[in-house]
Design an enzyme around this catalytic site. Structure first.
Site, PDB file in Angstrom:
ATOM      1  N   ASN A  13     -29.840  -3.089   5.031  1.00 46.25           N
ATOM      2  CA  ASN A  13     -29.825  -1.647   5.243  1.00 46.25           C
ATOM      3  C   ASN A  13     -31.187  -1.152   5.730  1.00 46.25           C
ATOM      4  O   ASN A  13     -31.300  -0.536   6.789  1.00 46.25           O
ATOM      5  CB  ASN A  13     -29.404  -0.962   3.928  1.00 46.25           C
TER       6      ASN A  13
ATOM      7  N   LYS B  57     -34.893   7.892 -12.161  1.00 42.77           N
ATOM      8  CA  LYS B  57     -34.086   7.733 -10.956  1.00 42.77           C
ATOM      9  C   LYS B  57     -34.345   6.346 -10.407  1.00 42.77           C
ATOM     10  O   LYS B  57     -35.486   5.917 -10.311  1.00 42.77           O
ATOM     11  CB  LYS B  57     -34.547   8.794  -9.945  1.00 42.77           C
TER      12      LYS B  57
ATOM     13  N   LYS C 260     -34.548   1.837 -13.111  1.00 40.52           N
ATOM     14  CA  LYS C 260     -33.934   0.806 -12.268  1.00 40.52           C
ATOM     15  C   LYS C 260     -32.909   0.044 -13.068  1.00 40.52           C
ATOM     16  O   LYS C 260     -32.980   0.000 -14.304  1.00 40.52           O
ATOM     17  CB  LYS C 260     -35.002  -0.170 -11.763  1.00 40.52           C
TER      18      LYS C 260
ATOM     19  N   LYS D   5     -43.494   5.923  -7.081  1.00 44.83           N
ATOM     20  CA  LYS D   5     -42.937   6.350  -5.789  1.00 44.83           C
ATOM     21  C   LYS D   5     -42.474   7.805  -5.861  1.00 44.83           C
ATOM     22  O   LYS D   5     -42.763   8.606  -4.977  1.00 44.83           O
ATOM     23  CB  LYS D   5     -41.758   5.434  -5.444  1.00 44.83           C
TER      24      LYS D   5
ATOM     25  N   SER E  57     -31.962  10.616  -1.746  1.00 44.66           N
ATOM     26  CA  SER E  57     -31.184  10.621  -2.999  1.00 44.66           C
ATOM     27  C   SER E  57     -31.464  11.917  -3.767  1.00 44.66           C
ATOM     28  O   SER E  57     -30.563  12.504  -4.368  1.00 44.66           O
ATOM     29  CB  SER E  57     -31.577   9.423  -3.873  1.00 44.66           C
TER      30      SER E  57
HETATM   31  P1  NAD Z   1     -29.782  -5.250   1.697  1.00 50.78           P
HETATM   32  O1  NAD Z   1     -29.009  -5.962   0.675  1.00 50.78           O
HETATM   33  O2  NAD Z   1     -29.064  -4.292   2.591  1.00 50.78           O
HETATM   34  O3  NAD Z   1     -30.534  -6.303   2.656  1.00 50.78           O
HETATM   35  C1  NAD Z   1     -31.354  -7.303   2.182  1.00 50.78           C
HETATM   36  C2  NAD Z   1     -31.728  -8.183   3.373  1.00 50.78           C
HETATM   37  O4  NAD Z   1     -32.658  -9.170   2.957  1.00 50.78           O
HETATM   38  C3  NAD Z   1     -30.539  -8.947   3.959  1.00 50.78           C
HETATM   39  O5  NAD Z   1     -30.681  -9.012   5.360  1.00 50.78           O
HETATM   40  C4  NAD Z   1     -30.689 -10.340   3.353  1.00 50.78           C
HETATM   41  O6  NAD Z   1     -30.084 -11.338   4.138  1.00 50.78           O
HETATM   42  C5  NAD Z   1     -32.200 -10.455   3.360  1.00 50.78           C
HETATM   43  N1  NAD Z   1     -32.709 -11.455   2.440  1.00 50.78           N
HETATM   44  C6  NAD Z   1     -32.300 -11.735   1.188  1.00 50.78           C
HETATM   45  N2  NAD Z   1     -33.007 -12.756   0.698  1.00 50.78           N
HETATM   46  C7  NAD Z   1     -33.893 -13.105   1.643  1.00 50.78           C
HETATM   47  C8  NAD Z   1     -34.909 -14.077   1.748  1.00 50.78           C
HETATM   48  N3  NAD Z   1     -35.150 -14.928   0.745  1.00 50.78           N
HETATM   49  N4  NAD Z   1     -35.645 -14.144   2.890  1.00 50.78           N
HETATM   50  C9  NAD Z   1     -35.389 -13.294   3.906  1.00 50.78           C
HETATM   51  N5  NAD Z   1     -34.439 -12.356   3.881  1.00 50.78           N
HETATM   52  C10 NAD Z   1     -33.711 -12.275   2.776  1.00 50.78           C
HETATM   53  O7  NAD Z   1     -30.977  -4.567   0.940  1.00 50.78           O
HETATM   54  P2  NAD Z   1     -31.848  -3.305   1.366  1.00 50.78           P
HETATM   55  O8  NAD Z   1     -31.240  -2.109   0.765  1.00 50.78           O
HETATM   56  O9  NAD Z   1     -32.109  -3.345   2.838  1.00 50.78           O
HETATM   57  O10 NAD Z   1     -33.198  -3.596   0.547  1.00 50.78           O
HETATM   58  C11 NAD Z   1     -34.222  -4.439   1.065  1.00 50.78           C
HETATM   59  C12 NAD Z   1     -35.511  -4.135   0.315  1.00 50.78           C
HETATM   60  O11 NAD Z   1     -35.817  -2.750   0.473  1.00 50.78           O
HETATM   61  C13 NAD Z   1     -35.444  -4.365  -1.202  1.00 50.78           C
HETATM   62  O12 NAD Z   1     -36.698  -4.797  -1.663  1.00 50.78           O
HETATM   63  C14 NAD Z   1     -35.155  -2.994  -1.747  1.00 50.78           C
HETATM   64  O13 NAD Z   1     -35.575  -2.852  -3.092  1.00 50.78           O
HETATM   65  C15 NAD Z   1     -35.963  -2.157  -0.795  1.00 50.78           C
HETATM   66  N6  NAD Z   1     -35.530  -0.771  -0.763  1.00 50.78           N
HETATM   67  C16 NAD Z   1     -34.288  -0.428  -0.334  1.00 50.78           C
HETATM   68  C17 NAD Z   1     -33.919   0.915  -0.364  1.00 50.78           C
HETATM   69  C18 NAD Z   1     -32.571   1.377   0.138  1.00 50.78           C
HETATM   70  O14 NAD Z   1     -32.321   2.584   0.075  1.00 50.78           O
HETATM   71  N7  NAD Z   1     -31.729   0.509   0.660  1.00 50.78           N
HETATM   72  C19 NAD Z   1     -34.805   1.879  -0.826  1.00 50.78           C
HETATM   73  C20 NAD Z   1     -36.078   1.486  -1.243  1.00 50.78           C
HETATM   74  C21 NAD Z   1     -36.423   0.158  -1.216  1.00 50.78           C
END
Ligand code: NAD
Length: 425
Positions: free
Chosen positions: A217, A66, A102, A90, A354
């Site tokens: 997000n 997953k 992934k 995780k 999920s």
């Molecule tokens: P997203 O695309 O919604 O947001 C990413 C954010 O990071 C944006 O605000 C973007 O502008 C910012 N960003 C990108 N590059 C950057 C940089 N160099 N410096 C500072 N900010 C920067 O993504 P998300 O879903 O919020 O995911 C963010 C992190 O959380 C990732 O590492 C992702 O793997 C992890 N994550 C997300 C989820 C999920 O369900 N969305 C679940 C587990 C882990």
């Protein structure tokens, strides 16, 4: 150091504290399977571009793999493999019946039109369709992928299979079989962890300052929850840079502004009228070095390394991003007394809901948002308490405690299906 080599060091470290059967160790040092694909896409101007995509299934001992699909210019086999590795642990920390996988495509999603993005997303599914399925490998959103993209992916899989198979993709729009609460699950899950741990750390929200790197997000939803609970969020940032105000930022106003302007700004809004409040513009590097109680990296991996770890002044770090701290930086932070709550716990709310989506798709019975939150909270609080206890009892970091908990569960499953005992006495 390559990301996967660095990620593996966490595994090696945890092995000192857990009695893992040899078979399990042999399995866990390598991904089960890795696929690299070329995705030809007809662009709007008639030209053809070929994109590079990946899907890695790291380990499926505890169930189908997953994991999310990332769209980003830095996506590589090494990054996808590392993310699949973290997903394996995780899912085990949260005791979900899944292994870790992934995927990703190397691209700048902002440079594509919506129709190009749809053709690319469907092309990715065409390329990996034989590799995925509700009982094999299940997709979800990650950086720069969203419910709309997940909906295209599920639809394309259904076209290929000639039947409706919702559970192959999670994070879909609700109208296509998505779960209530999936879009807010990662941020909310992270908040549940902080909320559960705050009394143990003797943190009072109104006296606790917070800086958040990444306002997508995960970061923005967590910011909203923390603000609601009374925490003082003094800095937030996105890929363009950050804003800082020592008196605290008005998070709902910033979210409102970002929704209509696609960037963050230090505003205070009354209704639809927003005015800019006093603040400083800071870089992402400066945000990480702020003197705050809680630092939350919620953007990308490898943000805190041995190059800048000595600048970190936060007392606590909650890793919402995957892999934001390198293993060398872990050591520096430990010596400086920073307590790190690891990604494999803190950001697990997303994969947990999920899982709920997958369960709902398969049973055909859909839950209310309140039911999703109740079930999510139960799992997040339980995992937080388990990791805290292991860390306290064994005198090890919370990260190592997380790996110990996961390794015990994965090791047990590998042993249960193994035949080693027949051969080795
Ligand atoms: P997203 O695309 O919604 O947001 C990413 C954010 O990071 C944006 O605000 C973007 O502008 C910012 N960003 C990108 N590059 C950057 C940089 N160099 N410096 C500072 N900010 C920067 O993504 P998300 O879903 O919020 O995911 C963010 C992190 O959380 C990732 O590492 C992702 O793997 C992890 N994550 C997300 C989820 C999920 O369900 N969305 C679940 C587990 C882990």
């Amino acid at each position: 150091m390559q990301l996967f080599a660095d990620a593996s060091q966490r595994l090696e470290k945890a092995l000192q504290y857990v009695d893992l059967p040899e078979d399990a160790l042999a399995y866990l040092r390598h991904p089960k399977s890795s696929l690299a694909v070329s995705i030809p896409v007809r662009m709007d101007d008639g030209s053809l571009r070929v994109f590079q995509g990946y899907r890695v299934r790291y380990d499926d001992t505890r169930g189908p793999t997953k994991g999310g699909v990332r769209y980003h210019p830095h996506v590589s086999q090494d990054e996808v493999q590392s993310l699949a590795f973290w997903m394996t642990f995780k899912c085990a920390v949260l005791d979900l019946p899944f292994g870790g996988g992934k995927g990703g495509i190397t691209l700048d999603p902002k440079s594509l039109s919506k129709m190009e993005l749809e053709r690319l997303s469907r092309g990715y599914i065409d390329a990996i369709a034989d590799f995925i399925g509700p009982d094999v490998d299940i997709l979800a959103p990650d950086v720069y992928t969203n419910p709309m993209i997940m909906g295209w992916m599920m639809d394309q899989y259904n076209v290929i299979q000639r039947r409706i198979e919702r559970a192959v993709v999670t994070g879909k729009p609700i109208s296509m079989g998505g779960s209530a609460g999936r879009d807010t699950a990662t941020g909310l899950g992270a908040f549940m962890t902080i909320d559960a741990i705050a009394p143990l750390l003797e943190l009072t929200p109104s006296d606790t300052t917070v800086a958040i790197q990444g306002f997508g997000n995960a970061g923005s939803i967590l910011a909203v929850e923390l603000a609601k609970a009374g925490y003082r969020i003094v800095a937030v940032s996105d890929s363009q840079g950050g804003i800082y105000a020592s008196q605290g930022l008005d998070i709902p106003s910033i979210v409102h502004y970002k929704d209509s302007n696609r960037r963050i700004n230090a505003v205070y809004c009354e209704g639809s009228v927003c005015s800019v409040v006093e603040h400083a513009i800071i870089s992402n590097e400066d945000l990480l070095a702020l003197d705050v109680d809680i630092l939350i990296p919620a953007a990308l991996e490898n943000q805190i390394t041995d190059a800048n770890a000595h600048r970190i002044r936060a007392k606590y770090i909650f890793e919402v991003a995957n892999g934001p701290i390198s293993s060398a930086a872990d050591e520096v932070l430990k010596q400086n007394g920073t307590l790190i709550f690891p990604d494999i716990l803190v950001n697990a709310g997303g994969v947990t809901v999920s899982y709920f989506e997958w369960v709902q798709n398969r049973s055909g019975l859909y839950w209310s948002e309140a039911e999703v939150y109740t079930q999510l909270k139960k799992r997040m609080v339980r995992a937080t308490e388990e990791i805290w206890q292991i860390s306290q009892q064994q005198g090890i970091s919370l990260r190592t405690a997380g790996y110990v908990l996961a390794l015990e569960r994965i090791g047990e499953a590998i042993s249960a299906k193994g035949t080693r005992d027949y051969y080795v006495h």
